[in-house]
Design a protein around this motif. Structure first.
Motif, PDB file in Angstrom:
ATOM      1  N   ILE A 157       0.852  -1.180   0.000  1.00 54.78           N
ATOM      2  CA  ILE A 157       0.000   0.000   0.000  1.00 54.78           C
ATOM      3  C   ILE A 157       0.892   1.236   0.000  1.00 54.78           C
ATOM      4  N   GLU A 158       0.767   1.988  -1.077  1.00 54.00           N
ATOM      5  CA  GLU A 158       1.546   3.202  -1.252  1.00 54.00           C
ATOM      6  C   GLU A 158       1.072   4.264  -0.257  1.00 54.00           C
ATOM      7  N   ASP A 159       2.039   4.981   0.326  1.00 53.04           N
ATOM      8  CA  ASP A 159       1.748   6.110   1.213  1.00 53.04           C
ATOM      9  C   ASP A 159       0.833   5.702   2.378  1.00 53.04           C
ATOM     10  N   MET A 160       1.028   4.498   2.898  1.00 50.95           N
ATOM     11  CA  MET A 160       0.202   4.014   4.008  1.00 50.95           C
ATOM     12  C   MET A 160       0.479   4.785   5.295  1.00 50.95           C
ATOM     13  N   LEU A 161       1.745   5.108   5.512  1.00 55.65           N
ATOM     14  CA  LEU A 161       2.155   5.782   6.743  1.00 55.65           C
ATOM     15  C   LEU A 161       2.936   7.044   6.398  1.00 55.65           C
ATOM     16  N   ASP A 169       5.548   3.328   2.248  1.00 53.14           N
ATOM     17  CA  ASP A 169       4.706   2.233   1.774  1.00 53.14           C
ATOM     18  C   ASP A 169       4.786   1.095   2.788  1.00 53.14           C
ATOM     19  N   LEU A 170       3.705   0.354   2.908  1.00 53.36           N
ATOM     20  CA  LEU A 170       3.664  -0.784   3.813  1.00 53.36           C
ATOM     21  C   LEU A 170       3.324  -2.030   3.014  1.00 53.36           C
ATOM     22  N   SER A 171       4.136  -3.067   3.197  1.00 57.86           N
ATOM     23  CA  SER A 171       3.925  -4.341   2.512  1.00 57.86           C
ATOM     24  C   SER A 171       3.332  -5.354   3.474  1.00 57.86           C
ATOM     25  N   TYR A 172       2.393  -6.132   2.949  1.00 54.75           N
ATOM     26  CA  TYR A 172       1.764  -7.204   3.692  1.00 54.75           C
ATOM     27  C   TYR A 172       2.227  -8.515   3.082  1.00 54.75           C
ATOM     28  N   MET A 173       2.617  -9.451   3.944  1.00 49.66           N
ATOM     29  CA  MET A 173       3.128 -10.737   3.480  1.00 49.66           C
ATOM     30  C   MET A 173       2.474 -11.837   4.303  1.00 49.66           C
ATOM     31  N   THR A 174       2.401 -13.022   3.715  1.00 50.64           N
ATOM     32  CA  THR A 174       1.807 -14.159   4.412  1.00 50.64           C
ATOM     33  C   THR A 174       2.493 -15.439   4.001  1.00 50.64           C
TER      34      THR A 174
END
Length: 178
Positions: A157-161, A169-174
């Motif tokens: 997600i660009e510009d999350m924080l 940007d914040l990346s989500y991983m699983t």
């Protein structure tokens, strides 16, 4: 290096280690590894309570948390990894991962050993099927470690924080445990 589960007696030195660890967050040109201002170099009080209380909560119950410490030959904490309950009530089959490695032990493979320890433990738990994590996208060494450890990028997600006035940007991983 000895990686072992942590108990309540380990928490006071762990909190000292974490405060020291947070002083490295984004320092000297290194990427941020925590979504905190560079000026915030202490563990938030609420997080201390979450560790203290979470270690006593059974896995699968809201608020549970498990912690492992990598301890060097002198007994000093060289790194840590924790798994915890997701906050969503219907996500009891998933865990969230957090970790860190002391500055003196980075880039030596300790992070991969810690991740393997957490994955092995999670696989032994009835009901856990996934491990999730969030990572600041600019922290490329961490993203690369997680990819090598079998995590898949699910979103960025660009510009999350906005940290210290800078967009992050914040990346989500699983990672599936099956």
């Amino acid at each position: 290096m000895n990686i072992r589960p942590a108990g309540a007696a380990d928490l006071p030195p762990f909190f000292v280690y974490l405060d020291d660890h947070l002083r490295d967050n984004g320092r000297d040109g290194a990427p941020l590894f925590q979504p905190l201002s560079r000026a915030q170099s202490q563990l938030p009080p609420g997080l201390k309570v979450a560790f203290i209380e979470g270690l006593a909560i059974p896995v699968g119950e809201p608020g549970w948390r498990r912690l492992w410490l990598a301890v060097d030959s002198r007994g000093s904490i060289a790194g840590h990894i924790d798994l915890r309950a997701r906050p969503e009530p219907l996500a009891r089959h998933r865990a969230m991962l957090g970790m860190g490695v002391h500055r003196a032990y980075r880039r030596r493979g300790l992070g991969a050993q810690l991740v393997d320890t957490a994955i092995d433990w999670a696989r032994s738990q009835d009901g856990l099927k996934w491990i999730d994590l969030e990572v600041l996208s600019e922290n490329r060494p961490a993203v690369a470690l997680y990819l090598r450890s079998g995590f898949a990028m699910t979103a960025r997600i660009e510009d999350m924080l906005e940290i210290d006035g800078v967009s992050q940007d914040l990346s989500y991983m699983t990672r599936a445990l099956g």
